[in-house]
Design a protein around this motif. Structure first.
Motif, short mmCIF file in Angstrom:
data_model
loop_
_atom_site.label_atom_id
_atom_site.label_comp_id
_atom_site.label_asym_id
_atom_site.label_seq_id
_atom_site.Cartn_x
_atom_site.Cartn_y
_atom_site.Cartn_z
N GLY A 74 93.99 71.61 6.94
CA GLY A 74 93.60 72.88 6.32
C GLY A 74 93.58 72.83 4.81
N SER A 75 93.98 71.74 4.22
CA SER A 75 94.04 71.61 2.77
C SER A 75 92.69 71.17 2.22
CB SER A 75 95.11 70.59 2.37
OG SER A 75 95.05 70.35 0.98
N SER A 76 92.38 71.65 1.03
CA SER A 76 91.19 71.16 0.34
C SER A 76 91.59 70.60 -1.03
CB SER A 76 90.15 72.27 0.20
OG SER A 76 90.70 73.35 -0.52
N ASP A 77 92.84 70.15 -1.11
CA ASP A 77 93.35 69.54 -2.33
C ASP A 77 92.44 68.39 -2.73
OD1 ASP A 77 95.57 68.98 -4.30
OD2 ASP A 77 95.55 67.08 -3.18
N PRO A 78 91.99 68.34 -3.99
CA PRO A 78 91.04 67.30 -4.39
C PRO A 78 91.58 65.87 -4.24
CG PRO A 78 91.73 68.62 -6.28
CD PRO A 78 92.29 69.26 -5.07
#
Length: 154
Positions: free
Chosen positions: A113-117
């Motif tokens: 669920g993360s969209s951390d670059p």
């Protein structure tokens, strides 16, 4: 990939930054002073202490693992930095792909669920390195949507 490799320190640098760079180091051959030849070895480790290289570890095409003192190496022929899916050494390719897939699976589970670059960039490097075919064949079907969502966020 295809970074120029001019010596053992270059190989050590590539292996030390493997997570950021991806890929592996494969040579056309390694010949020892004894005359023993190894075709398409994948170099897995370079041991350095105080700036001095003292051992080279590699795996040959049959899966045998070797740790050789640098004084025993006569020639390392045409070492190259390649993506894992481009390796000629089938055993090295399988071993490194399995290692990357296990890491990718855990990475996706932890960052679901993360969209951390940084996460997205690491997933892209891994997928580029091992190829999507390996991912589709091995990963659990529940993780594929996570990977696709991560790629679409990039």
């Amino acid at each position: 990939m295809n970074r120029e490799i001019d010596g053992l320190i270059d190989i050590h640098t590539i292996l030390s930054h493997e997570r950021k760079l991806g890929g592996a180091v494969e040579a056309d051959f390694i010949r020892l002073n004894s005359g023993e030849m190894f075709q398409s070895p994948v170099i897995t480790r370079i041991d350095v202490t105080g700036g001095n290289v003292y051992t080279v570890s590699f795996v040959d095409e049959s899966g045998r693992k070797f740790i050789v003192h640098v004084n025993e190496i006569a020639v390392i022929g045409s070492p190259g930095h390649k993506r894992i899916h481009e390796l000629n050494n089938r055993y090295g390719k399988q071993m490194l792909t399995a290692r990357k897939l296990a890491y990718l699976k855990r990475l996706c589970e932890v960052n679901a669920g993360s969209s951390d670059p940084f996460f997205v960039k690491e997933v892209i490097v891994i997928l580029d390195d091992i190829g999507m075919d390996a991912v589709n064949e091995v990963l659990h079907p529940e993780l594929l949507p996570v990977i696709r969502k991560t790629l679409s966020a990039a």
